[in-house]
Design an enzyme around this catalytic site. Sequence first.
Site, mmCIF file in Angstrom:
data_model
loop_
_atom_site.group_PDB
_atom_site.id
_atom_site.type_symbol
_atom_site.label_atom_id
_atom_site.label_comp_id
_atom_site.label_asym_id
_atom_site.label_seq_id
_atom_site.Cartn_x
_atom_site.Cartn_y
_atom_site.Cartn_z
ATOM 1 N N ASN A 285 0.819 -1.216 0.000
ATOM 2 C CA ASN A 285 0.000 0.000 0.000
ATOM 3 C C ASN A 285 0.858 1.272 0.000
ATOM 4 O O ASN A 285 0.323 2.371 -0.146
ATOM 5 C CB ASN A 285 -0.961 0.029 1.194
ATOM 6 N N TYR A 286 2.176 1.109 0.172
ATOM 7 C CA TYR A 286 3.092 2.231 -0.057
ATOM 8 C C TYR A 286 3.763 1.970 -1.405
ATOM 9 O O TYR A 286 4.969 1.784 -1.504
ATOM 10 C CB TYR A 286 4.141 2.349 1.054
ATOM 11 N N ARG A 287 2.938 1.917 -2.412
ATOM 12 C CA ARG A 287 3.350 1.527 -3.755
ATOM 13 C C ARG A 287 4.598 2.295 -4.206
ATOM 14 O O ARG A 287 4.685 3.504 -4.024
ATOM 15 C CB ARG A 287 2.172 1.833 -4.686
#
Length: 536
Positions: free
Chosen positions: A477-479
Amino acid sequence: MAAGMISYISFLALFFSFYTITATSSTSLQDDFINCLHKNTNVDFPLEQTFFTLAKNVSMFNEVLESTAQNLRFLARSMPKPVFIFNPTDESHVQASVICSKKLGVHLRVRSGGHDYEGLSYVSEIEKPFILVDLSKLRKINVNIKDNSAWVQAGATVGELYYRIAEKSKVHGFPAGLCTSLGIGGHITGGAYGSMMRKYGLGGDNVLDAKIVDANGKLLDRASMSEDMFWAIRGGGGASFGIILAWKIKLVPVPKTVTVFTVTKTLEEDVGNKILSKWQVVADKLVEELFIRVIFNVAANNGSKTVTMSYNALFLGNKGMLLQVMKKSFPELGLTRKDCVEMSWIESVVYISGFPSKTPTNVLLQAKSPLPKINLKAKSDFVKNPIPQSGLIGMFKKLLQEDSPSMIWSPYGGMMSEISEFQIPFPHRKGIIFKILYVTIWPNSDKRPSRHINWIRDMYSYMMPYVSSNPRQSYVNYRDLDLGQNTRDTKSNFKRAQVWGAKYFKGNFNRLLRIKSEADPENFFRHEQSIPVLPV
């Protein structure tokens, strides 16, 4: 002069003919799409409220495109824009969108909250033309206190969800994100961590059911999708397996009174990094009701710069109990009764997400971030052993070189160590002390954005000896597209994806590949870092 004028006129003619061709082709694509939608749904959609194009109304199109896009980098003029934006008002519209984009051979992107760090939910750099299906009108929330559950549609924010839970009960909550403007649809697909994860695990660990549209436009729930698919969507990353329409989540108990604090120390106040070093030793071993993260920022200090470290905490209990825990386990911080503020869980949500103190809780219904939109680049790491003093010194030196950097260290341990790394695709469990988020931000007026991106890459390479290795783990989700990305060449995608896939999912990546290949063999749901299909 005349020749110049003629070439200018011919340039104009060419420009307008090109514009007309583009406008006409996008208009005809939109018309074909609308006609196809009508054939595949019985629920009407008023065009002026659900369809937005550049050709028709530039300001309205931009307003909708920018409405939930959080990273200004991906709203720049040079960035590819969708041919049109469709805002479905009914679940059948999403099914029809999949059927129609497949039929018309146009690439589809889906956005629930617009928080993707690389803008993948609303920008496609690998495939054009593309269309954007924006789920922001699908935001119903139905909380059922009797059976400790809630159904929440993908376009709702986590803040709205928390507010609706608290409206029904003061002793129920949900362990998902700290940033309240996150769209719940995409948030849970990456795992979804927050300030109660040491007590209850991730949002993805607390999902009971889901509604999803698959690559054939079918509407599935847990009973009708495979258990493999249900496993994959709870942490396997967004937009690889289908479009999440809604989650059924399990509510968790919270006390009537919780306690929060923020204690800030400058580099000069933490002599020899004694406080930070002790935090690294105890943060994952404290009672699981206590979550203390460290937020690093750079601040002005008598004409020079310093690093500030804010110890920002939520304790599921009253201040008396908290002070006892801190005195025993972490006296170095020097926490006092005055630092501690007792409040309800829903008030703590507002506090931890960074709104100014005394902000009323109904701010959560505005679905707005407490932070202004800005250009940003982020990266992540997981730490298994305390970073030694020598490592910290160099890290602080690097932070002081950048204009507006920040880092957040989030503690693990507690329930996060007890859940198996294979339970859902999110694998960062036992043995992790804390996670690092690195961020650098800059204003639109900055003429050299590349120096900020270079800085964060440099910081990331400096930190290599102090973080997890083989693989060096990252949070999906912290791409971060620096880790590798897909192209149009599907065979080489598989090879490249082995690298970033292992970082995000470790050993779970192979299972995700298998599930993807079964659920979406034609790779309809794809983006720069979607799970690829196995080569045939």
